[in-house]
Structure formats: structure tokens, C-alpha cells
Design an enzyme around this catalytic site. Structure first.
Site, PDB file in Angstrom:
ATOM      1  N   LYS A  13       0.843  -1.212   0.000  1.00  0.00           N
ATOM      2  CA  LYS A  13       0.000   0.000   0.000  1.00  0.00           C
ATOM      3  C   LYS A  13       0.872   1.256   0.000  1.00  0.00           C
ATOM      4  O   LYS A  13       0.647   2.168  -0.794  1.00  0.00           O
ATOM      5  CB  LYS A  13      -0.913  -0.035   1.231  1.00  0.00           C
ATOM      6  CG  LYS A  13      -1.844   1.158   1.362  1.00  0.00           C
ATOM      7  CD  LYS A  13      -3.070   0.796   2.170  1.00  0.00           C
ATOM      8  CE  LYS A  13      -2.860   0.827   3.670  1.00  0.00           C
ATOM      9  NZ  LYS A  13      -2.602   2.180   4.210  1.00  0.00           N
ATOM     10  N   SER A  14       1.869   1.303   0.869  1.00  0.00           N
ATOM     11  CA  SER A  14       2.711   2.504   0.969  1.00  0.00           C
ATOM     12  C   SER A  14       3.429   2.769  -0.361  1.00  0.00           C
ATOM     13  O   SER A  14       3.477   3.906  -0.840  1.00  0.00           O
ATOM     14  CB  SER A  14       3.760   2.323   2.062  1.00  0.00           C
ATOM     15  OG  SER A  14       3.136   2.288   3.313  1.00  0.00           O
ATOM     16  N   ARG A  18       3.017   5.972  -3.308  1.00  0.00           N
ATOM     17  CA  ARG A  18       4.178   6.777  -3.713  1.00  0.00           C
ATOM     18  C   ARG A  18       4.469   6.638  -5.199  1.00  0.00           C
ATOM     19  O   ARG A  18       4.814   7.611  -5.876  1.00  0.00           O
ATOM     20  CB  ARG A  18       5.401   6.361  -2.879  1.00  0.00           C
ATOM     21  CG  ARG A  18       5.280   6.831  -1.414  1.00  0.00           C
ATOM     22  CD  ARG A  18       6.100   5.954  -0.502  1.00  0.00           C
ATOM     23  NE  ARG A  18       6.171   6.462   0.875  1.00  0.00           N
ATOM     24  CZ  ARG A  18       5.219   6.287   1.800  1.00  0.00           C
ATOM     25  NH1 ARG A  18       4.102   5.635   1.504  1.00  0.00           N
ATOM     26  NH2 ARG A  18       5.372   6.768   3.018  1.00  0.00           N
ATOM     27  N   ARG A 115      -8.512  12.501  12.076  1.00  0.00           N
ATOM     28  CA  ARG A 115      -7.066  12.261  12.263  1.00  0.00           C
ATOM     29  C   ARG A 115      -6.258  13.562  12.194  1.00  0.00           C
ATOM     30  O   ARG A 115      -6.590  14.463  11.429  1.00  0.00           O
ATOM     31  CB  ARG A 115      -6.588  11.236  11.229  1.00  0.00           C
ATOM     32  CG  ARG A 115      -7.331   9.918  11.424  1.00  0.00           C
ATOM     33  CD  ARG A 115      -6.917   8.862  10.461  1.00  0.00           C
ATOM     34  NE  ARG A 115      -5.541   8.455  10.672  1.00  0.00           N
ATOM     35  CZ  ARG A 115      -4.897   7.598   9.879  1.00  0.00           C
ATOM     36  NH1 ARG A 115      -5.521   7.093   8.825  1.00  0.00           N
ATOM     37  NH2 ARG A 115      -3.667   7.265  10.131  1.00  0.00           N
ATOM     38  N   SER A 159       7.182   9.241  11.890  1.00  0.00           N
ATOM     39  CA  SER A 159       6.063   9.050  10.969  1.00  0.00           C
ATOM     40  C   SER A 159       6.526   9.206   9.536  1.00  0.00           C
ATOM     41  O   SER A 159       7.010  10.263   9.126  1.00  0.00           O
ATOM     42  CB  SER A 159       4.960  10.067  11.266  1.00  0.00           C
ATOM     43  OG  SER A 159       4.149  10.242  10.123  1.00  0.00           O
ATOM     44  N   ASP A 313       1.838  -1.000  11.978  1.00  0.00           N
ATOM     45  CA  ASP A 313       0.549  -1.494  11.478  1.00  0.00           C
ATOM     46  C   ASP A 313       0.298  -2.950  11.865  1.00  0.00           C
ATOM     47  O   ASP A 313      -0.787  -3.482  11.609  1.00  0.00           O
ATOM     48  CB  ASP A 313       0.487  -1.341   9.950  1.00  0.00           C
ATOM     49  CG  ASP A 313       0.414   0.130   9.544  1.00  0.00           C
ATOM     50  OD1 ASP A 313       0.021   0.972  10.377  1.00  0.00           O
ATOM     51  OD2 ASP A 313       0.760   0.448   8.389  1.00  0.00           O
ATOM     52  N   LYS A 340      -4.826   6.186  14.437  1.00  0.00           N
ATOM     53  CA  LYS A 340      -4.844   5.453  13.166  1.00  0.00           C
ATOM     54  C   LYS A 340      -6.279   5.464  12.619  1.00  0.00           C
ATOM     55  O   LYS A 340      -7.072   6.311  13.009  1.00  0.00           O
ATOM     56  CB  LYS A 340      -4.309   4.028  13.367  1.00  0.00           C
ATOM     57  CG  LYS A 340      -2.826   3.996  13.737  1.00  0.00           C
ATOM     58  CD  LYS A 340      -1.966   4.458  12.573  1.00  0.00           C
ATOM     59  CE  LYS A 340      -0.506   4.473  12.919  1.00  0.00           C
ATOM     60  NZ  LYS A 340       0.295   5.138  11.897  1.00  0.00           N
ATOM     61  N   ARG A 344      -6.954   2.402  17.683  1.00  0.00           N
ATOM     62  CA  ARG A 344      -6.570   0.985  17.744  1.00  0.00           C
ATOM     63  C   ARG A 344      -6.118   0.564  19.133  1.00  0.00           C
ATOM     64  O   ARG A 344      -6.354  -0.565  19.540  1.00  0.00           O
ATOM     65  CB  ARG A 344      -5.448   0.693  16.739  1.00  0.00           C
ATOM     66  CG  ARG A 344      -5.954   0.583  15.329  1.00  0.00           C
ATOM     67  CD  ARG A 344      -4.859   0.154  14.357  1.00  0.00           C
ATOM     68  NE  ARG A 344      -5.397   0.244  13.002  1.00  0.00           N
ATOM     69  CZ  ARG A 344      -4.671   0.382  11.915  1.00  0.00           C
ATOM     70  NH1 ARG A 344      -3.352   0.440  12.004  1.00  0.00           N
ATOM     71  NH2 ARG A 344      -5.242   0.446  10.733  1.00  0.00           N
ATOM     72  N   ARG A 386      -7.488  -3.210   9.604  1.00  0.00           N
ATOM     73  CA  ARG A 386      -6.519  -4.067  10.292  1.00  0.00           C
ATOM     74  C   ARG A 386      -7.109  -4.724  11.549  1.00  0.00           C
ATOM     75  O   ARG A 386      -6.709  -5.819  11.924  1.00  0.00           O
ATOM     76  CB  ARG A 386      -5.245  -3.285  10.605  1.00  0.00           C
ATOM     77  CG  ARG A 386      -4.569  -2.774   9.329  1.00  0.00           C
ATOM     78  CD  ARG A 386      -3.112  -2.490   9.487  1.00  0.00           C
ATOM     79  NE  ARG A 386      -2.649  -1.627   8.405  1.00  0.00           N
ATOM     80  CZ  ARG A 386      -2.333  -2.046   7.181  1.00  0.00           C
ATOM     81  NH1 ARG A 386      -2.410  -3.328   6.875  1.00  0.00           N
ATOM     82  NH2 ARG A 386      -1.940  -1.196   6.260  1.00  0.00           N
TER      83      ARG A 386
HETATM   84  C1  S3P Z   1       2.295   4.940   6.164  1.00  0.00           C
HETATM   85  C2  S3P Z   1       2.865   5.314   7.338  1.00  0.00           C
HETATM   86  C3  S3P Z   1       2.371   4.906   8.673  1.00  0.00           C
HETATM   87  C4  S3P Z   1       1.423   3.709   8.569  1.00  0.00           C
HETATM   88  C5  S3P Z   1       0.422   3.860   7.458  1.00  0.00           C
HETATM   89  C6  S3P Z   1       1.126   4.039   6.119  1.00  0.00           C
HETATM   90  C7  S3P Z   1       2.872   5.422   4.902  1.00  0.00           C
HETATM   91  O1  S3P Z   1       1.673   5.990   9.242  1.00  0.00           O
HETATM   92  O2  S3P Z   1       0.756   3.511   9.792  1.00  0.00           O
HETATM   93  O3  S3P Z   1      -0.414   2.723   7.383  1.00  0.00           O
HETATM   94  O4  S3P Z   1       2.537   4.885   3.823  1.00  0.00           O
HETATM   95  O5  S3P Z   1       3.668   6.363   4.947  1.00  0.00           O
HETATM   96  P1  S3P Z   1       2.425   7.155  10.090  1.00  0.00           P
HETATM   97  O6  S3P Z   1       3.298   7.921   9.184  1.00  0.00           O
HETATM   98  O7  S3P Z   1       1.298   8.000  10.629  1.00  0.00           O
HETATM   99  O8  S3P Z   1       3.155   6.409  11.167  1.00  0.00           O
END
Ligand code: S3P
Length: 427
Positions: A13-14, A18, A115, A159, A313, A340, A344, A386
Site C-alpha cells: 500500500k505505501s 508513492r 485524524r 512518521s 501497522d 490510526k 486501535r 486491520r
Molecule cells: C504509512 C505510514 C504509517 C502507517 C500507514 C502508512 C505510509 O503511518 O501507519 O499505514 O505509507 O507512509 P504514520 O506515518 O502515521 O506512522
């Protein structure tokens, strides 16, 4: 129950977010990028939708289909940018928009609108972006970018979303950015920028982006094979670790060390997970995981504050495994879990208690005591993907009766989750 077979988790996903964002920024409006293995979950579709509203040309995001992104100069959107449930979309897009000369308003669903956003908007303001809050430290927000200043910044929390937003602002605004974080968070943005040759390096423990000397660094069009998501694979690993026997192979998993803290913790708990066929994909390490159930002999452990960013996560999954381990497991300094997709921290503890497990949030720590009693009861997922997946895994235990308040949220990051759980023999 025995686990069996070979399964591929969905795209990371991350990295998918990007890759789409950088492909849409490529070539200052020229070039075609091709992305393979992109996640088809709702969060990534939110990023694609927002980029299309800004003029990005992105082919439809479907399973087993290459996604083609024609770069087109991004421009003023006709309406509000709806980020759905996706914090990554909202925060990283704020960074991209900080370097643009038009105004745009971002919003999201009820969960995302709860958030915090100031963690990103404060440093972006320090760079020169104008940001108007509609409702305090939350979406909706209106951002007008423009001429930015260089920034040197220490993030208050580890983060990747804060770090990535600032790096993307540096990229689109053509200014240098130097970032320090209390602990290293996931580094996919850094790896992708470096892979694309975009002036990213480390200096004295800081992450430094320096634009090319010609006014604005051009992102080249690129091809990328997105690895499978370690965070989605974690649920399959968890299901296998709880099984009574068999063997599970999980293919094509991203094993970037900023993401695989759960494997380190699982090894301490006594689970057997091997990494085989280690390789590289677009600057990211990838492997196949082989999980052999150890017959339920997990041990409790302490997860340190320094480990948390590498498994942030995976706490729901690890907490569920801890509820079946011998003794107590403590997760130190997991206060970030309160902000989150749901709270959570409280919901993991409350749901475990409903199922007959001793579990409690004490300050920012989470304590879970293992039990051998079958879990029985109704779990409130709060529409958090999750939580739904972690408790579904707990429900695979013999004698369990775990009812989820909903299951649809898995579509955020792992649309095939329940089918895959069946396919490996435990669903
Ligand atoms: C993510 C960073 C994390 C993670 C999220 C995805 C990302 O969050 O919990 O599911 O893709 O950069 P934080 O940057 O708030 O820790």
C-alpha cells in the site's frame, strides 16, 4: 487446523501510493510510467482519484493489469479532493500541493476527518505553504502552495507520512529538505527518490533531499514492480503461526527492514518464519516467506519503543497472537495507535477483553496476557481494516466464535483477504 499452499499478498500500500504520485509528477508533464503489482485496494484508488482530479491520466486500477500513468502537468482541481479513508493520500498530497501555485481543498471520510493533520501542516507552513483549517487539527483543509523555503526539521513522532510529505514538498517546490526523526520510520519515499536519481541521501543520520541545480528537479517516467505488502502478509503469517501444523509459502513479500519488525518479534515469540529467494525490486528487498506452525507454543515478549515504527501497522495482529502466547506481552509507547484509522490502542484491548482475554492500555503501553480459552464474542472493528483482519485470524482457532461487526473494511488494503484465508485452509 492445518495451514497449506502458496499465496501472494496484494501490492504494498505505501509503495503503491508513492509510485502513483511520483508517476503523475513525472517529466514535468511528459512521459509514461508503467506500474506492475499495484494494490487494488480502496486507499490506493483514493490516491488515483485525487491525482486524476488534478489532471493526472491514470489507467484503471485492476488486478493483474499494469497501470499506465501519462504524466500531465497537475493543475487546479474543479472540486474538493476526497481522500476517502486514506491518511497517506491526505498527508502526502498536502506535501505535493505545497509546491503548486493553486489552491485545493482536501477532505476525507468520517474516520480520516478525525485524524491529526497539524503534524504535516505546521512544517509545510514553515516552508511557506498557506493552509486554512476548516475544523482545527483535521480535514477539511485548504492549501495554497507556491514559492517554498528550504526546511531543516526534526519530526516529533517517527512518521513516514510526515517525512514523505516534506520530501515531496521539497521535490515539487524545488527546495532542500533535511529531516531527523526520533526513530527511523518506513523509508519507501527515500528509496524511490534514490531509485529515480532524485538527490536523496543521508548525512549525519539525517535524511536530506537536495534538488538538482537546474531550478526544478524533473522526475523521470519509470517502470516499477511493486512488491507484496508485508503488512498484509503479516495476517497470513499470523494465521499460520496459530495453525496446528502444515506449511505456508507467502510469495513476493517486501522485506524492507523498516517494515519487518513483526518478523523479529515473532521470532522472539517462538514462531518459525524463513525468508527465501531474497531479491531486489526497484530498490526494495523482496523475499518469499515460509511459515511452519510451531504447534501453538508461542511465548510472550516485550516490544520496545524503538521497534514500534517497524511494526506500527502489525500491532493488532501481534496483540492477537500475544493473546495465545504464554505469559504477558507488552507493547511500549504505542500511543500513535490512538490516531490510526480507529483508536486501535483502546479497541484492541477492549475487543480482546470481550473475547475473554486480559488486555489493557496503560498510559501509552499495551499489555496482553495469553490464555488457552477459546475466544468467543462480538468484535467492534470500527470499520478499521486491520482490526477486522487481526480478529478474523483469531477466529480461525479451534473452538473460537469471533463475530466481526463488519468485514467490508478489508477492501481498504486487502480485498481478497477472506478468500486467501480460505485458500490456505484456515478460513
Ligand atoms: C504509512 C505510514 C504509517 C502507517 C500507514 C502508512 C505510509 O503511518 O501507519 O499505514 O505509507 O507512509 P504514520 O506515518 O502515521 O506512522
Amino acid at each position: 487446523m492445518k495451514v497449506r499452499g502458496t499465496v501472494r499478498p496484494p501490492g504494498d500500500k505505501s509503495i503503491s501510493h508513492r509510485a502513483l504520485m511520483l508517476a503523475a509528477l513525472a517529466g514535468g508533464g511528459k512521459g509514461t510510467s508503467e506500474l506492475e503489482g499495484l494494490l487494488t485496494g480502496a486507499d490506493v484508488k483514493s490516491t488515483a482519484r485525487v491525482l486524476r482530479q488534478l489532471g493526472g491520466e491514470i489507467s484503471s486500477i485492476r488486478d493483474d493489469t499494469k497501470v499506465v500513468v501519462h504524466a500531465s502537468r497537475i493543475s487546479h482541481p474543479a472540486s474538493r479532493l476526497h481522500c476517502g479513508n486514506s491518511g497517506t493520500t491526505a498527508r502526502l498530497m498536502l506535501g505535493i500541493l505545497a509546491g503548486q501555485k493553486f489552491a485545493a481543498t482536501l477532505t476525507g471520510d468520517a474516520s480520516l476527518r478525525r485524524r491529526p493533520m497539524r503534524r504535516v501542516t505546521e512544517p509545510l507552513r514553515a516552508m511557506g505553504a498557506e493552509i486554512t483549517e476548516g475544523r482545527g487539527d483535521a480535514l477539511p483543509l485548504t492549501i495554497r502552495g507556491g514559492r517554498l523555503r528550504a526546511l531543516t526539521y526534526t519530526t516529533p513522532v517517527a512518521s513516514a507520512q510526515i517525512k514523505s510529505a516534506l520530501l515531496l514538498a521539497g521535490l515539487t517546490g524545488g527546495v532542500a529538505v533535511t529531516i531527523r526523526e526520533p526513530y527511523r520510520s518506513r523509508d519507501h519515499t527515500e528509496r524511490l527518490l534514490a531509485y529515480l536519481g532524485l538527490g536523496l541521501h543521508e548525512r549525519d543520520g539525517a535524511i536530506v533531499y537536495e534538488p538538482a541545480p537546474e531550478a526544478r528537479a524533473l522526475v523521470p517516467a519509470f517502470r516499477l514492480a511493486v512488491p507484496g505488502d508485508a503488512s498484509s502478509a503479516a495476517f497470513l503469517v499470523g494465521a499460520a503461526a496459530l495453525a496446528e501444523g502444515g506449511e505456508l509459502v507467502i510469495e513476493n513479500v517486501g522485506v524492507n527492514p523498516t517494515r519487518t519488525g513483526f518478523l523479529v518479534v515473532l521470532a522472539r515469540m517462538g514462531a518459525h518464519v524463513d525468508r527465501v529467494n531474497l531479491r531486489d525490486a526497484g530498490g526494495e528487498p523482496v523475499a518469499d516467506l515460509v511459515v511452519r506452525p510451531g504447534g501453538g507454543a508461542l511465548r510472550g515478549t516485550e516490544v520496545s519503543a524503538a521497534e514500534v515504527p517497524t511494526l506500527v501497522d502489525e500491532v493488532p495482529m501481534l496483540a492477537v497472537l500475544a493473546s495465545r502466547a504464554e505469559g504477558e506481552t507488552v507493547f511500549r509507547e504505542v500511543g500513535e495507535l490512538r490516531v490510526k484509522e480507529s483508536n486501535r490502542l483502546e479497541l484492541i484491548a477492549a475487543n480482546l477483553r470481550v473475547l475473554g482475554v486480559e488486555a489493557e492500555a496503560r498510559g501509552n503501553d499495551l499489555h496482553v496476557c495469553g490464555t488457552t480459552r477459546p475466544p468467543r464474542g462480538r468484535v467492534d472493528t470500527a470499520r478499521d481494516h486491520r482490526l477486522a483482519m487481526a480478529f478474523a485470524v483469531l477466529g480461525t482457532l479451534p473452538g473460537a466464535d469471533v463475530r466481526l461487526s463488519e468485514k467490508g473494511s478489508v477492501a481498504i488494503s486487502y480485498p481478497r483477504f477472506f478468500r486467501d484465508l480460505k485458500a490456505i485452509g484456515v478460513g
